[in-house]
Design an enzyme around this catalytic site. Structure first.
Site, PDB file in Angstrom:
ATOM      1  CG  ASP A 193      -9.123  -6.119 -15.409  1.00  0.00           C
ATOM      2  OD1 ASP A 193     -10.159  -6.342 -14.743  1.00  0.00           O
ATOM      3  OD2 ASP A 193      -7.980  -6.364 -14.992  1.00  0.00           O
ATOM      4  CG  HIS A 254      -9.830  -9.343 -13.224  1.00  0.00           C
ATOM      5  ND1 HIS A 254     -10.070  -8.107 -12.667  1.00  0.00           N
ATOM      6  CD2 HIS A 254      -9.253 -10.087 -12.257  1.00  0.00           C
ATOM      7  CE1 HIS A 254      -9.632  -8.114 -11.409  1.00  0.00           C
ATOM      8  NE2 HIS A 254      -9.141  -9.299 -11.136  1.00  0.00           N
ATOM      9  CD  GLU A 311      -7.933  -9.154  -7.522  1.00  0.00           C
ATOM     10  OE1 GLU A 311      -7.455  -8.479  -6.609  1.00  0.00           O
ATOM     11  OE2 GLU A 311      -8.396  -8.647  -8.563  1.00  0.00           O
TER      12      GLU A 311
HETATM   13  C1  TNX Z   1      -5.204  -6.219  -7.639  1.00  0.00           C
HETATM   14  S1  TNX Z   1      -2.923  -7.699  -8.931  1.00  0.00           S
HETATM   15  C2  TNX Z   1      -5.458  -6.671  -8.936  1.00  0.00           C
HETATM   16  C3  TNX Z   1      -5.824  -5.688  -9.965  1.00  0.00           C
HETATM   17  C4  TNX Z   1      -6.021  -4.312  -9.395  1.00  0.00           C
HETATM   18  C5  TNX Z   1      -4.916  -4.013  -8.417  1.00  0.00           C
HETATM   19  C6  TNX Z   1      -4.983  -2.608  -7.876  1.00  0.00           C
HETATM   20  C7  TNX Z   1      -3.969  -8.444  -9.430  1.00  0.00           C
HETATM   21  C8  TNX Z   1      -3.450  -9.651  -9.935  1.00  0.00           C
HETATM   22  N1  TNX Z   1      -5.232  -7.964  -9.363  1.00  0.00           N
HETATM   23  O1  TNX Z   1      -6.963  -6.135 -10.655  1.00  0.00           O
HETATM   24  O2  TNX Z   1      -6.001  -3.394 -10.428  1.00  0.00           O
HETATM   25  O3  TNX Z   1      -4.985  -4.916  -7.348  1.00  0.00           O
HETATM   26  O4  TNX Z   1      -3.875  -2.322  -7.071  1.00  0.00           O
END
Ligand code: TNX
Length: 537
Positions: A193, A254, A311
């Site tokens: 990440d 990420h 994301e």
């Molecule tokens: C969302 S869940 C994210 C993570 C974060 C998390 C914190 C997801 C697929 N992405 O990168 O750590 O929320 O709750």
């Protein structure tokens, strides 16, 4: 001894008086089995008991049972391979009529019989047996009973993020032990990440030399990662506990840690989102990822590789201006930046397929055009139920891990200061336990496509081990019951009674937890820095 007889009498008497409730509260099997019928009397566990297994393929289970009894109670029992039980034995018996992960456990005064058609089913019979041991004044006994059991879902998982804050091999193994005790069978390992790349890749040593430097609270922290040898040990440890490990290499977003190590395959960028994505328009990026995934596929014998996909829009600003990326979108007729994102995911999913594995991805992947038989979707955006519906109606198999109530980085009690909230929502033990009720009307239409569910443990605000355990337990126990037990045998009062037994197990293992029976007795362990006061929604 006198005390023990007293206690047994008391238990049996109460059973006669209150039979139904007691079936639930004693023994403390958690998750709740399909059927438990209590018998009369007890089996006394002494050091003269023999473990007998019928079939060679149960040898590992017999040894596991031996080890657990030794570690937890100091017993060193004999192990024998034989065709029939004897008085005072724990007999691991083949029974081809039992479903794949199911088992039967029969306890009478003379012997204990565990029956299953597979080593996995037998492993679960052993867990129920271990959970049923009552210790009292240095004697150990089990109430006579019959248990018949099988799981609701095949995917009963936990995800652990070791990228934001590193959690080491010993911690991972402790968690695998606890998962096994709860009959959980999928360990999803979030290995890369923004804050760190935590898995050694031989072909690209800088991924760990440079990419493993730092964590969420300290950009310059000493590099921490799992060597390939560590990974092999953990995968084997999991295998012996009938747990499949699913590695996640998050992309195209990420990816900041990889970008720091190899800027040439990064899309670049400035400020907070610098290097957040891989460069989606360079052939060298896809070659790099193919090399990485080839090593990953060899290390993890399970059928799945998770490629993230979440994301991307957070940090793909460069995609909108970079001439090479814009030209790529045009040449390949991808339409726009989200078309490019989908192209990227399709390409990498094909790499995964060519490595003989099935892709797993976060729910953004639904729109990518990857054929539904080629990927498993993890539904995480609890506020977007349409994503769950879309995945199912498009034919994907789905693992459910919605933020509310499956993300264990949310606080579990209103008094807590560190951890996430969503508006006023958070994930209390009770909220977790209710799942999947809130989505039952959606999922009941697709019983064959719901693989199950998992807890997801994001570690931005979990630096130390004590805090990590505190956020995981006891909520993981509720998830295990949600995933294993049919709705009709679930009951929160019964769960809370049986939970006490599991907390004793955590005590024996020295694993910290939030104590729902005495909120003030368990102060919230420290987070990493000042930053981790109440989080955003
Ligand atoms: C969302 S869940 C994210 C993570 C974060 C998390 C914190 C997801 C697929 N992405 O990168 O750590 O929320 O709750």
């Amino acid at each position: 001894m006198h005390n023990m007889k007293h206690r047994i009498l008391f238990l049996l008497l109460s059973y006669l008086l209150l039979s139904n409730q007691l079936i639930h509260s004693i023994p403390g099997i958690i998750p709740q089995p399909k059927e438990v019928t209590s018998g009369k009397g007890v089996f006394e566990l002494t050091k003269f008991i023999t473990i007998i297994y019928q079939d060679e393929r149960q040898a590992e289970n017999a040894e596991y049972l031996y080890d657990e009894l030794k570690k937890e109670y100091g017993f060193s029992l004999l192990i024998n391979q034989k065709n029939r039980p004897q008085n005072g034995s724990i007999f691991l018996k083949e029974n081809p009529t039992i479903p794949e992960e199911g088992y039967k456990l029969t306890v009478d005064k003379k012997q204990i019989i565990c029956e299953a058609s597979t080593p996995t089913g037998m492993f679960y019979a052993i867990q129920s047996f271990l959970q049923s041991i009552i210790s009292e004044d240095k004697s150990y006994f089990i109430l006579c009973m019959n248990v018949e059991d099988a799981p609701r879902y095949p995917w009963r998982g936990m995800m652990l993020d070791v990228a934001r804050h590193f959690h080491n091999k010993e911690t991972v193994m402790n968690l695998l032990d606890a998962m096994a005790r709860l009959k959980m069978n999928r360990f999803h390992w979030h290995l890369t990440d923004e804050d760190g790349w935590r898995i050694e890749i031989k072909k690209y040593p800088k991924l760990t030399q440079e990419g493993a430097v730092g964590n969420w609270s300290d950009r310059m922290a000493y590099p921490k990662y799992f060597s390939q040898q560590d990974v092999k040990e953990i995968v084997e440890y999991a295998r012996l506990r009938h747990i499949t490990v699913i590695p996640e290499i998050d992309m195209p977003g990420h990816a900041s840690a990889a970008s720091r190590a190899y800027p040439e395959i990064s899309a670049g960028g400035e400020g907070r989102w610098a290097g957040f994505t891989f460069h989606p328009a360079k052939e060298s990026t896809y070659r790099f990822l193919e090399d990485v995934l080839t090593e990953v596929a060899e290390l993890f014998p399970g059928p799945y590789i998770h490629i993230g996909g979440d994301e991307v829009h957070f940090g793909n600003q460069v995609w909108f201006t970079d001439p090479q990326i814009q030209k790529f979108i045009k040449d390949k007729q991808l339409g726009d930046e989200s078309g490019l994102e989908h192209y990227f995911l399709r390409r990498v999913s094909d790499i995964v397929k060519n490595l003989g594995k099935t892709t797993v991805g976060w729910d953004e992947m639904i729109a990518s055009g990857i054929p539904s038989h080629q990927a498993v979707i993890m539904w995480w955006r609890h506020d977007k139920r349409e994503q769950l519906e879309k995945a199912l109606s498009q034919g994907f198999n789905v693992v459910m891990t919605p933020r509310i109530p499956c993300y264990l980085d949310f606080v579990q009690d209103n008094t807590q200061k560190i951890g996430r909230r969503w508006g006023t929502d958070f994930n209390s033990l009770f909220t977790v336990y209710k799942f999947p009720k809130p989505v039952e009307s959606i999922i009941s239409a697709y019983p064959d496509q719901i693989m199950g569910m998992q807890a997801s443990v994001w570690t931005e605000r979990m630096a130390g081990t004590k805090r990590l355990y505190y956020m995981i337990f006891p909520r993981l126990v509720a998830i295990s019951e949600n995933a294993w037990s049919a709705d009709k045998v679930k009951n929160y009062d019964s769960f809370m009674k049986r939970l006490k037994n599991f907390l004793l197990y955590l005590d024996r293992k020295g694993i910290n937890y939030f104590n729902p029976f005495d909120v003030n007795s368990t102060p919230e362990p420290w987070g990493p820095t000042k930053k981790d006061v109440i989080a955003e929604g």
